[in-house]
Scaffold this active site. Structure first.
Site, mmCIF file in Angstrom:
data_model
loop_
_atom_site.group_PDB
_atom_site.id
_atom_site.type_symbol
_atom_site.label_atom_id
_atom_site.label_comp_id
_atom_site.label_asym_id
_atom_site.label_seq_id
_atom_site.Cartn_x
_atom_site.Cartn_y
_atom_site.Cartn_z
ATOM 1 N N CYS A 109 -25.842 14.196 15.866
ATOM 2 C CA CYS A 109 -26.146 13.262 16.962
ATOM 3 C C CYS A 109 -27.048 13.869 18.032
ATOM 4 O O CYS A 109 -27.554 13.154 18.896
ATOM 5 C CB CYS A 109 -24.859 12.751 17.591
ATOM 6 S SG CYS A 109 -23.732 12.053 16.385
ATOM 7 N N HIS A 233 -26.324 10.324 24.582
ATOM 8 C CA HIS A 233 -25.952 9.878 23.240
ATOM 9 C C HIS A 233 -24.835 8.853 23.363
ATOM 10 O O HIS A 233 -23.904 9.020 24.156
ATOM 11 C CB HIS A 233 -25.493 11.081 22.408
ATOM 12 C CG HIS A 233 -24.818 10.698 21.134
ATOM 13 N ND1 HIS A 233 -25.353 9.753 20.270
ATOM 14 C CD2 HIS A 233 -23.654 11.105 20.571
ATOM 15 C CE1 HIS A 233 -24.541 9.607 19.241
ATOM 16 N NE2 HIS A 233 -23.505 10.411 19.392
ATOM 17 N N ASN A 263 -22.212 3.638 17.448
ATOM 18 C CA ASN A 263 -22.693 5.021 17.439
ATOM 19 C C ASN A 263 -23.676 5.171 16.277
ATOM 20 O O ASN A 263 -23.281 5.125 15.119
ATOM 21 C CB ASN A 263 -21.501 5.980 17.276
ATOM 22 C CG ASN A 263 -21.922 7.438 17.282
ATOM 23 O OD1 ASN A 263 -23.087 7.773 17.116
ATOM 24 N ND2 ASN A 263 -20.946 8.318 17.466
HETATM 25 O O1 UT7 Z 1 -21.174 11.000 17.846
HETATM 26 C C1 UT7 Z 1 -20.705 12.249 18.218
HETATM 27 C C2 UT7 Z 1 -19.337 12.583 17.778
HETATM 28 N N1 UT7 Z 1 -18.333 11.566 17.939
HETATM 29 C C3 UT7 Z 1 -17.711 11.316 19.112
HETATM 30 O O2 UT7 Z 1 -18.095 11.817 20.122
HETATM 31 C C4 UT7 Z 1 -16.500 10.441 19.106
HETATM 32 C C5 UT7 Z 1 -15.475 11.004 20.049
HETATM 33 N N2 UT7 Z 1 -14.167 10.381 19.947
HETATM 34 C C6 UT7 Z 1 -13.915 9.097 20.252
HETATM 35 O O3 UT7 Z 1 -14.797 8.347 20.602
HETATM 36 C C7 UT7 Z 1 -12.474 8.637 20.242
HETATM 37 O O4 UT7 Z 1 -11.645 9.743 19.997
HETATM 38 C C8 UT7 Z 1 -12.187 7.537 19.182
HETATM 39 C C9 UT7 Z 1 -12.831 6.229 19.600
HETATM 40 C C10 UT7 Z 1 -12.681 7.959 17.834
HETATM 41 C C11 UT7 Z 1 -10.681 7.286 19.103
HETATM 42 O O5 UT7 Z 1 -10.184 6.935 20.385
HETATM 43 P P1 UT7 Z 1 -8.892 7.691 20.975
HETATM 44 O O6 UT7 Z 1 -8.635 7.071 22.266
HETATM 45 O O7 UT7 Z 1 -9.171 9.159 20.946
HETATM 46 O O8 UT7 Z 1 -7.778 7.273 19.956
HETATM 47 P P2 UT7 Z 1 -6.819 8.198 19.056
HETATM 48 O O9 UT7 Z 1 -7.543 8.743 17.892
HETATM 49 O O10 UT7 Z 1 -6.067 9.132 19.930
HETATM 50 O O11 UT7 Z 1 -5.796 7.122 18.560
HETATM 51 C C12 UT7 Z 1 -4.891 6.454 19.458
HETATM 52 C C13 UT7 Z 1 -4.105 5.451 18.660
HETATM 53 C C14 UT7 Z 1 -3.478 6.033 17.391
HETATM 54 O O12 UT7 Z 1 -2.247 5.400 17.196
HETATM 55 P P3 UT7 Z 1 -0.874 6.149 17.564
HETATM 56 O O13 UT7 Z 1 -0.863 7.397 16.741
HETATM 57 O O14 UT7 Z 1 -0.954 6.416 19.030
HETATM 58 O O15 UT7 Z 1 0.171 5.159 17.181
HETATM 59 C C15 UT7 Z 1 -4.426 5.607 16.313
HETATM 60 O O16 UT7 Z 1 -3.805 5.491 15.058
HETATM 61 O O17 UT7 Z 1 -4.971 4.401 18.225
HETATM 62 C C16 UT7 Z 1 -4.840 4.252 16.807
HETATM 63 N N3 UT7 Z 1 -6.156 3.822 16.307
HETATM 64 C C17 UT7 Z 1 -6.531 2.550 16.264
HETATM 65 N N4 UT7 Z 1 -5.906 1.421 16.598
HETATM 66 C C18 UT7 Z 1 -6.557 0.267 16.446
HETATM 67 C C19 UT7 Z 1 -7.154 4.599 15.842
HETATM 68 N N5 UT7 Z 1 -8.202 3.818 15.488
HETATM 69 C C20 UT7 Z 1 -7.827 2.553 15.730
HETATM 70 C C21 UT7 Z 1 -8.476 1.309 15.576
HETATM 71 N N6 UT7 Z 1 -7.816 0.191 15.951
HETATM 72 N N7 UT7 Z 1 -9.724 1.189 15.089
#
Ligand code: UT7
Length: 308
Positions: A109, A233, A263
């Site tokens: 990225c 980004h 993204n």
């Molecule tokens: O492009 C350069 C590199 N990439 C990035 O910079 C991305 C950086 N990371 C992010 O943008 C975020 O970490 C994400 C958007 C990928 C995820 O958001 P988050 O707030 O960090 O969520 P998480 O992974 O901590 O998940 C929180 C909860 C989990 O459930 P539990 O374990 O708390 O019950 C996940 O299973 O949200 C759940 N979850 C979802 N729920 C509904 C994960 N994905 C989804 C989804 N819909 N699509």
């Protein structure tokens, strides 16, 4: 001293739009979750990396009033090449009819900012015109049953024509970085799907953008307050807000297009840049700060005085 200025820009996105509602219909997710956690409402999916790059490149050449035969070099930033061999840049060279050389650059990225800085270097080394493109089809390496990634990715391309100028160029300072010890945070093996440790990348991304942006501004003798437009980004709207807040750059000086494109990795900064140019937010004389981060882990920032 000879510098470089951007003289044309262009973008391309596939026709097919995938909304949060489309994704919610087939995955255990909701529009509310995607909007709140990422800022994304829809993304474009489809096409090929070379096809999108050719379309964006053609538009940038048209805006610059240049023929492809006048381009000395194409630098194509992509992490989703059409094939391992040949380089996708060669396909784009042929599609556009570029007379000069063509090379791929993979810094995930951060790729577009790496390519932009490299292009300025090629101009200092004697190239007259360089076409810089960031193009991606992340949809091809995404497991569409993995809700953590399927809701984030988008496809697209953005291009800039850079030309040598006798006056001061537009690039004021840059910072490029990499830390391969963090490779396991974000990777895709040959033939596999993208894997991302979202939480850890999120934490590291905010720090990387802030530190790299500050280092770049310091090299240019500038402060965050001098930045007219911040073009980061587009990985997550919350990362953009957190980084901008820590830098002290007000939200109205940030370009955010993730709601429409998702993204798109190395295409995200040129897509956002084009949006700012098309809407008149970025004009000659503006000080623009770009900052990217991603797989590698890599990071890259550049500060430019638009138009030199
Ligand atoms: O492009 C350069 C590199 N990439 C990035 O910079 C991305 C950086 N990371 C992010 O943008 C975020 O970490 C994400 C958007 C990928 C995820 O958001 P988050 O707030 O960090 O969520 P998480 O992974 O901590 O998940 C929180 C909860 C989990 O459930 P539990 O374990 O708390 O019950 C996940 O299973 O949200 C759940 N979850 C979802 N729920 C509904 C994960 N994905 C989804 C989804 N819909 N699509």
């Amino acid at each position: 001293m000879q510098g470089a200025i951007a003289t044309g820009w262009g973008i391309a996105v596939p026709d097919k739009v995938l909304t949060n509602a489309d994704l919610s219909a087939r995955l255990d997710t909701t529009d509310e979750w995607i909007t709140e956690r990422t800022g994304i409402k829809e993304r474009h999916i489809g096409g090929t990396t070379s096809g999108l790059a050719i379309e964006a490149g053609r538009e940038a050449l048209r805006r610059a009033g240049r023929e492809a035969s006048e381009i000395d070099l194409l630098v194509l930033a992509t992490t989703t090449p059409d094939a391992i061999v040949p380089g996708t840049s060669a396909t784009v060279q042929n599609g556009l009819g570029i007379a000069g050389g063509a090379m791929d650059l993979n810094a995930a990225c951060s790729g577009f900012v790496y390519a932009l800085v490299a292009a300025h270097g090629f101009i200092l080394a004697g190239a007259r015109r360089v076409l810089v493109i960031g193009a991606e089809t992340l949809s091809r390496i995404t497991d569409w049953d993995d809700r953590r990634l399927a809701v984030i990715v988008g496809d697209g391309a953005g291009a800039l024509v850079l030309e040598a100028t006798d006056g001061p160029g537009e690039l004021l300072a840059w910072d490029l970085g990499a830390d391969g010890s963090l490779r396991n945070l974000l990777y895709c093996e040959h033939g596999g799907y993208l894997f991302m440790d979202g939480k850890e990348i999120f934490r590291k991304a905010v720090r990387a953008v802030v530190e790299s942006s500050l280092a770049t501004l310091e090299r240019a003798g500038l402060k965050p307050d001098d930045v007219d437009l911040f073009v980061p980004h587009q990985a997550n709207a919350r990362i953009i807000s957190a980084a901008a807040a820590r830098l002290g750059i007000p939200e109205d000086r940030c370009v955010v297009t993730i709601d429409r494109y998702g993204n798109t990795s190395s295409a995200s900064i040129p897509l956002a840049l084009a949006d700012a140019l098309d809407s008149g937010r970025l004009t000659a004389g503006s000080t623009v700060l770009m900052s990217g981060f991603g797989g590698g882990m890599t990071w890259a920032s550049a500060v430019l005085r638009w138009g030199g």
